[in-house]
Design an enzyme around this catalytic site. Structure first.
Site, PDB file in Angstrom:
ATOM      1  N   ARG A 110       0.849  -1.184   0.000  1.00 13.28           N
ATOM      2  CA  ARG A 110       0.000   0.000   0.000  1.00 13.28           C
ATOM      3  C   ARG A 110       0.887   1.237   0.000  1.00 13.28           C
ATOM      4  O   ARG A 110       1.611   1.505   0.967  1.00 13.28           O
ATOM      5  CB  ARG A 110      -0.945   0.003   1.205  1.00 13.28           C
TER       6      ARG A 110
ATOM      7  N   GLU B 154     -14.103  -9.095  -7.214  1.00 14.21           N
ATOM      8  CA  GLU B 154     -12.865  -8.956  -6.451  1.00 14.21           C
ATOM      9  C   GLU B 154     -12.451 -10.270  -5.792  1.00 14.21           C
ATOM     10  O   GLU B 154     -11.260 -10.569  -5.700  1.00 14.21           O
ATOM     11  CB  GLU B 154     -13.009  -7.849  -5.400  1.00 14.21           C
TER      12      GLU B 154
ATOM     13  N   GLU C 174      -3.068  -4.936 -13.420  1.00 15.83           N
ATOM     14  CA  GLU C 174      -1.642  -4.804 -13.728  1.00 15.83           C
ATOM     15  C   GLU C 174      -0.839  -4.154 -12.611  1.00 15.83           C
ATOM     16  O   GLU C 174       0.370  -4.344 -12.517  1.00 15.83           O
ATOM     17  CB  GLU C 174      -1.435  -4.035 -15.028  1.00 15.83           C
TER      18      GLU C 174
ATOM     19  N   GLU D 214      -1.521  -4.762  -9.344  1.00 13.55           N
ATOM     20  CA  GLU D 214      -1.737  -5.563  -8.133  1.00 13.55           C
ATOM     21  C   GLU D 214      -0.709  -6.684  -8.046  1.00 13.55           C
ATOM     22  O   GLU D 214      -0.479  -7.404  -9.016  1.00 13.55           O
ATOM     23  CB  GLU D 214      -3.142  -6.186  -8.135  1.00 13.55           C
TER      24      GLU D 214
END
Length: 194
Positions: A63, A92, A138, A140
Site C-alpha cells: 500500500r 474482487e 496490472e 496488483e
C-alpha cells in the site's frame, strides 16, 4: 449546536483515478461561512472468504500510502457509482483469491471516513468457495494466505492488521459467526445463552 447548515458552493480542486477532491463553502446558522474539504469516492465492496475448514483467505499487498505491505480482506472499487456492491465483491473475490462463490451473504456496510469522504464499502461473506483463477490488475501484486479467526483477531490486537475495513469486517464476522460448530465450521450454531 448548529441547526442550520447548507452548502453554498462546491468547487472541484482535483479529479483523480479513484477520488475527486472538492472544497465546499458552507453556511452555518445563516451568519458565517466555513470551507470544508470533501472527497468523493464511487464506492467499494469487500468480501470475507471462508474456506471449507473455517479459515479466512487474506491478501497481503503493498500500500503506497503506508509505504508497506498490509494484510487485508479482498476488496476493490466499484466500476461505476451505481454498480451493485455484490457484483463488485464477487469480481474482487475471484480476481484477488482465485476462487468464486455462487452465493454471497451481506455482512456489513461501512462508511470509512465520514468527516470528509463519502466512501461506502459493502462487505459480504463467501462460503462454499469454488476454485477458479486469479485475474490481478496490472498494478496488483498479491500474496494469498488462509488464517483462523483467532489468528486474525490476534493480528488485530497486536496492531499487525490496521486496515479499518478489514478490522471492522473481521470483528463483525466474529460476532455473527464466532460460535461455530467445530465439526462443521461453515454453519452457525444457535446461541443457547450458556
Amino acid at each position: 449546536m448548529s441547526e442550520h447548515i447548507r452548502r453554498l458552493k462546491r468547487e472541484l480542486k482535483f479529479r483523480g483515478k479513484i477520488i475527486d477532491f472538492y472544497q465546499d463553502t458552507m453556511e452555518i446558522d445563516g451568519d458565517h461561512t466555513v470551507v470544508w474539504d470533501f472527497i468523493s469516492h464511487k464506492g467499494a465492496a469487500a468480501v470475507v472468504p471462508v474456506t471449507e475448514d473455517g479459515k479466512i483467505l487474506m491478501v497481503r499487498q503493498y500500500r503506497n500510502a503506508l509505504e508497506r505491505y498490509t494484510l487485508e480482506i479482498p476488496a476493490g472499487a466499484l466500476d461505476t457509482a451505481d454498480e451493485p456492491g455484490i457484483v463488485c465483491a464477487s469480481r474482487e473475490l475471484e480476481e484477488e483469491t482465485g476462487f468464486r462463490c455462487d452465493e454471497l451473504e451481506w455482512l456489513i456496510t461501512l462508511r470509512t471516513t465520514v468527516a470528509f469522504c463519502n466512501e461506502k464499502i459493502e462487505v459480504f461473506v463467501a462460503r462454499n468457495l469454488i476454485p477458479s483463477s486469479q485475474h490481478l490488475d496490472e498494478d496488483e501484486f498479491i500474496d494469498l494466505k488462509a488464517y483462523s479467526l483467532d489468528e486474525l483477531k490476534e493480528k488485530i490486537f497486536t496492531g499487525e492488521i490496521e486496515d479499518s475495513k478489514t478490522v471492522a469486517s473481521l470483528m463483525a464476522y466474529a460476532v455473527k459467526y464466532g460460535k461455530e460448530d467445530a465439526g462443521n465450521p461453515g454453519v452457525r450454531t444457535k446461541n443457547t445463552g450458556e
